[in-house]
Design a protein around this motif. Structure first.
Motif, short mmCIF file in Angstrom:
data_model
loop_
_atom_site.label_atom_id
_atom_site.label_comp_id
_atom_site.label_asym_id
_atom_site.label_seq_id
_atom_site.Cartn_x
_atom_site.Cartn_y
_atom_site.Cartn_z
N PRO A 1 0.81 -1.23 0.00
CA PRO A 1 0.00 0.00 0.00
C PRO A 1 0.84 1.28 0.00
O PRO A 1 1.96 1.31 0.51
CB PRO A 1 -0.80 -0.11 1.30
CG PRO A 1 0.01 -0.99 2.18
CD PRO A 1 0.73 -1.96 1.28
N GLN A 2 0.26 2.31 -0.57
CA GLN A 2 0.80 3.67 -0.53
C GLN A 2 -0.23 4.53 0.19
O GLN A 2 -1.41 4.47 -0.14
CB GLN A 2 0.94 4.23 -1.94
CG GLN A 2 1.99 3.59 -2.77
CD GLN A 2 2.75 4.64 -3.57
OE1 GLN A 2 2.69 5.82 -3.27
NE2 GLN A 2 3.46 4.21 -4.57
N THR A 3 0.24 5.40 1.07
CA THR A 3 -0.74 6.24 1.76
C THR A 3 -1.48 7.16 0.80
O THR A 3 -2.64 7.51 1.01
CB THR A 3 -0.08 7.09 2.85
OG1 THR A 3 0.91 7.92 2.28
CG2 THR A 3 0.56 6.21 3.91
N LYS A 4 -0.83 7.54 -0.30
CA LYS A 4 -1.46 8.49 -1.22
C LYS A 4 -2.74 7.94 -1.83
O LYS A 4 -3.62 8.70 -2.22
CB LYS A 4 -0.46 8.84 -2.33
CG LYS A 4 -0.87 9.99 -3.17
CD LYS A 4 0.12 10.30 -4.28
CE LYS A 4 1.27 11.11 -3.78
NZ LYS A 4 1.99 11.81 -4.88
N TRP A 5 -2.82 6.63 -1.92
CA TRP A 5 -4.04 6.02 -2.48
C TRP A 5 -5.26 6.28 -1.59
O TRP A 5 -6.40 6.10 -2.03
CB TRP A 5 -3.87 4.50 -2.62
CG TRP A 5 -2.80 4.10 -3.56
CD1 TRP A 5 -2.17 4.86 -4.49
CD2 TRP A 5 -2.24 2.79 -3.67
NE1 TRP A 5 -1.23 4.12 -5.16
CE2 TRP A 5 -1.25 2.85 -4.68
CE3 TRP A 5 -2.44 1.57 -3.01
CZ2 TRP A 5 -0.48 1.74 -5.05
CZ3 TRP A 5 -1.68 0.47 -3.37
CH2 TRP A 5 -0.71 0.55 -4.40
N GLU B 1 -14.59 7.32 -1.98
CA GLU B 1 -14.03 5.97 -2.11
C GLU B 1 -12.89 5.87 -3.11
O GLU B 1 -12.33 4.78 -3.28
CB GLU B 1 -15.14 4.98 -2.49
CG GLU B 1 -16.07 4.69 -1.34
CD GLU B 1 -17.16 3.71 -1.76
OE1 GLU B 1 -16.88 2.52 -1.80
OE2 GLU B 1 -18.28 4.16 -2.08
N ILE B 2 -12.58 6.93 -3.81
CA ILE B 2 -11.38 6.89 -4.68
C ILE B 2 -10.60 8.18 -4.46
O ILE B 2 -11.17 9.27 -4.48
CB ILE B 2 -11.70 6.80 -6.19
CG1 ILE B 2 -12.75 5.73 -6.46
CG2 ILE B 2 -10.43 6.47 -6.97
CD1 ILE B 2 -13.09 5.61 -7.95
N ALA B 3 -9.31 8.04 -4.29
CA ALA B 3 -8.46 9.21 -4.10
C ALA B 3 -8.23 9.93 -5.42
O ALA B 3 -8.30 9.34 -6.49
CB ALA B 3 -7.12 8.78 -3.51
N PHE B 4 -7.95 11.23 -5.30
CA PHE B 4 -7.37 11.93 -6.43
C PHE B 4 -5.88 11.65 -6.44
O PHE B 4 -5.21 11.82 -5.41
CB PHE B 4 -7.67 13.42 -6.35
CG PHE B 4 -9.06 13.75 -6.77
CD1 PHE B 4 -9.36 13.88 -8.11
CD2 PHE B 4 -10.07 13.88 -5.84
CE1 PHE B 4 -10.66 14.15 -8.52
CE2 PHE B 4 -11.37 14.15 -6.24
CZ PHE B 4 -11.66 14.29 -7.58
N TYR B 5 -5.39 11.20 -7.54
CA TYR B 5 -3.98 10.84 -7.63
C TYR B 5 -3.37 11.60 -8.79
O TYR B 5 -4.02 11.69 -9.82
CB TYR B 5 -3.87 9.33 -7.86
CG TYR B 5 -2.46 8.79 -7.80
CD1 TYR B 5 -1.97 8.24 -6.62
CD2 TYR B 5 -1.64 8.83 -8.92
CE1 TYR B 5 -0.68 7.73 -6.57
CE2 TYR B 5 -0.35 8.34 -8.86
CZ TYR B 5 0.12 7.79 -7.69
OH TYR B 5 1.40 7.30 -7.64
N PRO B 6 -2.22 12.18 -8.70
CA PRO B 6 -1.22 12.00 -7.64
C PRO B 6 -1.42 13.05 -6.54
O PRO B 6 -2.08 14.02 -6.71
CB PRO B 6 0.07 12.27 -8.38
CG PRO B 6 -0.29 13.26 -9.42
CD PRO B 6 -1.69 12.99 -9.81
N TYR C 1 -6.02 0.36 2.70
CA TYR C 1 -5.40 -0.64 1.83
C TYR C 1 -4.47 -1.52 2.66
O TYR C 1 -3.70 -0.99 3.48
CB TYR C 1 -4.59 0.03 0.72
CG TYR C 1 -5.43 0.63 -0.38
CD1 TYR C 1 -5.81 -0.13 -1.48
CD2 TYR C 1 -5.86 1.95 -0.34
CE1 TYR C 1 -6.59 0.40 -2.50
CE2 TYR C 1 -6.65 2.49 -1.34
CZ TYR C 1 -7.00 1.72 -2.42
OH TYR C 1 -7.77 2.23 -3.43
N GLY D 1 -7.92 11.68 1.30
CA GLY D 1 -9.26 12.21 1.09
C GLY D 1 -10.35 11.15 1.01
O GLY D 1 -11.46 11.45 0.60
#
Lengths: 352, 352, 352, 352
Positions: free
Chosen positions: C288-292, C347-352, C300, C295
């Protein structure tokens, strides 16, 4: 040279970022010995309590600010206090024969009215102030050499003036066209707990502040006026950048002679700064990065001319805590003592 | 509304940062269904291989870029490709009845000569290009409503033009005085492996680039010229900021009427943008932060007048990947389809 | 559904980071209406004064904390105060029929002695405390459904327990082998001016804190003990990471059965969390990446087995302010009210 | 000392981050002169083209890698190449009488089978490899003094081994209990364009990688086995941290004697490192910060004992590019030449 010849140096206001840079630089400076660290709220603490990475070699206590004690222990003293405090002790320290380098705004102004308006402090030390020299060695080296009191410039004026000085001295630009868009890392705000400087607030964001009214504006204008020989009004806008150290100014001005090209200006700048070991004019098409200056006393300057608009764009980068604060003060000390200007001052950054 | 009425939407160039924002936004948009993701180098891969955080709910494969297939599957297509590729497929897609929103530079210029000079690409689709609309809804809403081809603006032009437009439309400034000092997070460079965009290189530093010659300059100038009704030359300087997202422009211009004060301009700006739900004019003395826009389609604008210099300073902040790229394209789609302009677009940032 | 059916919700302690997340989430939540914002020091201020990006649509004043007023205005109240304050008002609010979700430590402990030792606060509300439910929906959903008082977990316990729970419930590991190495962004320290959380201090560095004695340890141990059915002692080490948001825990434990491989555990975890929409078990070899999670309310989880050491390594990532704080509280509210568990939660992050 | 006595030193692989640190350090080192910079892809370029901040004083060209030329010009050569290249030229350089310091993995292993398994490279230079010394001066000073070939450790092994060595040498811990949770800035990935190391990807996030299988594990295990005198299996988990430089390891191990307290271990560590000028054991309750090591060759170590779990937690911080790479190699050179161990190596960081 042996240690007995080293100059005894004190630092008043050692607990802040200016202080810790001074401690770091003077600790390794071959000609000085630190004999006093002073502070108000931090008095009584070990310096290593505030900065634990100094803990193994460096055993100083922060002492109260006492003029007698400073005078007994030091030949030179750096004042790294908030604005409005230095002027209360500098006259006495000078009287006792010390050399004083003040890092606050107190002795940057030859006109104390300007200072009082900007900093909201009433002053009664006109005579002392009138003898102070503005500590920007690239412009006032010979004055610094012969003074006992230096008012070291702020970080924004340092970066701005090094970028602008050749233009003004040579009368190359329209005075009213000067705009300085400046960007600074957050360490410029000092080691003070402010909500807006928290990492959670200041990271991953960018904002202007003090627009059209920042306190560094009158300081910049006073020196610009002196350099240009005409009254100058400068547009200055600082921005807070999500990084620890570093400052960049982007300067815009309209050229008097639209025929000048970038290489002409690079030649002029190189000539102007030919005796300035810390100023480095970049080749055509190369622009400065603040990272190149981190931990050094350098100022990198890039120059571009836009023939479409008849403007020159000058970009300067410094480390706001070094050339913009502590290292420049040490540079002034070197000059005051007749030492090599670069003594004890880092000249290449660690990259990246 | 049930799913059968949803519009079928495709994204060409789904693997980049523009692509992933579009996927994120359109996936939750109540009126559309994603029916196609296309790419060149990424064709054949699962989208979740490129962006693993999409892996649990979203099972799309990236497919080759094939006009026939796109036309069969989609009613609307977003082209999120590097410059110089969209114009090769847009005419065919339009001919097959699709609505096309191009995020590259290909359809931003009514004058293809300007494009060809800036992007070094020869073009033969003048007719298509002449029908394209510049996708800045705050300025060209009614045109967007009635076109099938939108050339979405770049991030720098979006932030710049929203800051400048009221000044130009109202003739409030001296045209030749316009300077845009722009600052962008590094995601603007795309998901491409470039040494200068490595964290180790780009963090804790700051630098200008493209000084006096950036490719966004002619795009900004063309729209400025259109707004002002006079030929405009703009000084534009972009800077790379050590943060992921966000863009701030600091705009300087000399007022025609030096009697105007900040509150006058705030009134003018509020009136100008009264029907623009994504533009937010800040109160006197408040300046925008890019963090307020992160993950939203908002543009915050702060205004200051400096009576000492007769200049106005306008500051605008956007999320470069949202209002500066993908979210603005979705805003255009909403307008083209006659939906609520704000549909599916975030309007408040998560802070900090 | 029309507005008259919306639930009236108050937030006590709206000025901090937990508060602003709650405001952000509840403002867009389809089933609630914010009817009260309360604070101590911030009472009397406009919310938009503290968070200017809320200024255009959201016109709330922060009011004093007054139980009567809260009871008149709200059906549900979130308490987002520092530790040791919630327990002074929660009993009265419950008595007046409100549902209470406390984000502090006050109602996380069924044994108040543990609380008093860790937080140095004497308590006299045993009865209220004994009725509180630990607000980790993935473990205690049915209890949350039937309570009026939820003690929402801290960020470290949330990330840790989601990583560990399947191991403990299934008895897969040696209890004394459990080590949690945790890493958190600095927003976990709150919107309080602390020198060590300044960007200048906390950026570009990394350090552990609270080693072998952090206050979240007893909270983690209490739940671990409950899950495992045996007394648990946990090694927990938090670290401060130079980023705004995000939390990662790396959990080490020795497997009872060294024959288990990674895929076995992935199967077990997927089964355990099959009804948990916010927990996402990653495929073999993906970590996992915290960025995922930024918000979002997601967690994960990645799992690896090291056959050389007979250890399992479980890694979990959350947004410390969302699943670790405010969004999880809203998830609890959804459950308490019988709404869809995911209502109003990204439920979905804005990436990056 | 005058210049004619300086040692001629070459750097092969000067373009990477290891190279630029070496250039920076050796340029100011009082006993050496840089006489050669070599590279493959960068051959023919000016060094200042790659690192413009070196442009004003430092005029070196990067030359092709040619053993004859290196031997003619240099007495000492640093090899800073990717793994699997140094072993192709080191034997010839040694034969020609040069002292060789290799920063790659090629000469870190006394057992070439371990190397070949980890790095997937077949080797035929057993004899040369068997004469190489592991360049960790705190453990192998006397061997380094008497060798011509040093295999300098990687950053992870350096930080890990300095934290662990006293425990293993004194037999204080249960060997199978050793867990190393390591955290590194992204510069460890080198100056190579990789998408996952872009600022846009790696900033504001945190993730583990190489779990249970990182290539540094066998290197750490080989030295641990040597120190402990028993076969060691180590749990090693690296994490990527959003910062440029710096590395922290958090080491967990179970004490053989649960009666030991923190102060006992601090005494033992201080004794163990009493002749190691770059290792600094922190007082009880103080934990290391990577920022304290930035730009220095220091390693700070903090120690905590948890009496509840009978574990010791040791935390070590280094600058991954300095003590973890280039500066440590210079430290080895100092020892090989019989110079003061600290010569030319920074010992206090600039803070913040």
């Amino acid at each position: 040279m042996n240690d007995t010849k080293k100059i005894a140096v004190g630092i008043v206001g050692a607990s802040g970022y200016g202080g810790v840079q001074l401690v770091r630089l003077l600790w390794e400076h071959p000609q000085v010995e630190i004999t006093y660290l002073g502070g108000n709220e931090s008095a009584g603490k070990d310096f290593a309590e505030l900065y634990p990475h100094f803990g193994h070699r460096f055993h100083y206590k922060i002492e109260p600010i006492d003029v007698e004690m400073i005078a007994q222990r030091c030949q030179v003293v750096f004042l790294s206090l908030p604005h409005g405090l230095a002027y209360k002790i500098a006259p006495q320290l000078l009287e006792k024969g010390l050399q004083v380098l003040d890092l606050s705004a107190d002795y940057r102004f030859s006109d104390l009215n300007t200072y009082s308006t900007a900093y909201n402090v009433e002053r009664d030390d006109e005579e002392t102030a009138s003898n102070a020299v503005y500590g920007l060695p690239e412009l006032y080296q010979s004055l610094i050499k012969n003074t006992s009191l230096v008012g070291c410039p702020g970080c924004y004026p340092t970066a701005s003036l090094l970028a602008i000085a050749p233009l003004l001295k040579q009368g190359l630009i329209l005075p009213e066209s000067l705009i300085i868009d400046a960007k600074s890392g957050t360490s410029g705000g000092g080691r003070k707990s402010k909500v807006n400087l928290l990492l959670a607030e200041a990271d991953n964001t960018l904002s202007p502040y003090g627009v059209a009214g920042h306190r560094h504006t009158p300081e910049i204008e006073a020196i610009c006026t002196h350099l240009a020989g005409v009254d100058m009004r400068v547009q200055f806008t600082p921005h807070l950048i999500p990084m620890v150290r570093g400052m960049l100014t982007t300067v815009y001005a309209t050229l008097r002679d639209p025929g000048l090209v970038g290489d002409d200006l690079i030649t002029i700048y190189n000539a102007f700064y030919r005796s300035s070991p810390f100023v480095r004019i970049l080749p055509n098409g190369v622009y400065p990065q603040t990272k190149w200056t981190a931990g050094t006393n350098l100022c990198y300057i890039g120059i571009e001319v836009d023939p479409r608009t008849d403007r020159v764009i000058v970009m300067s980068a410094i480390d706001n805590l070094m050339k913009g604060q502590a290292a420049q003060a040490v540079q002034c000390l070197n000059i005051m003592r007749g030492w090599e200007e670069t003594l004890g001052l880092p000249e290449i950054a660690f990259y990246p």
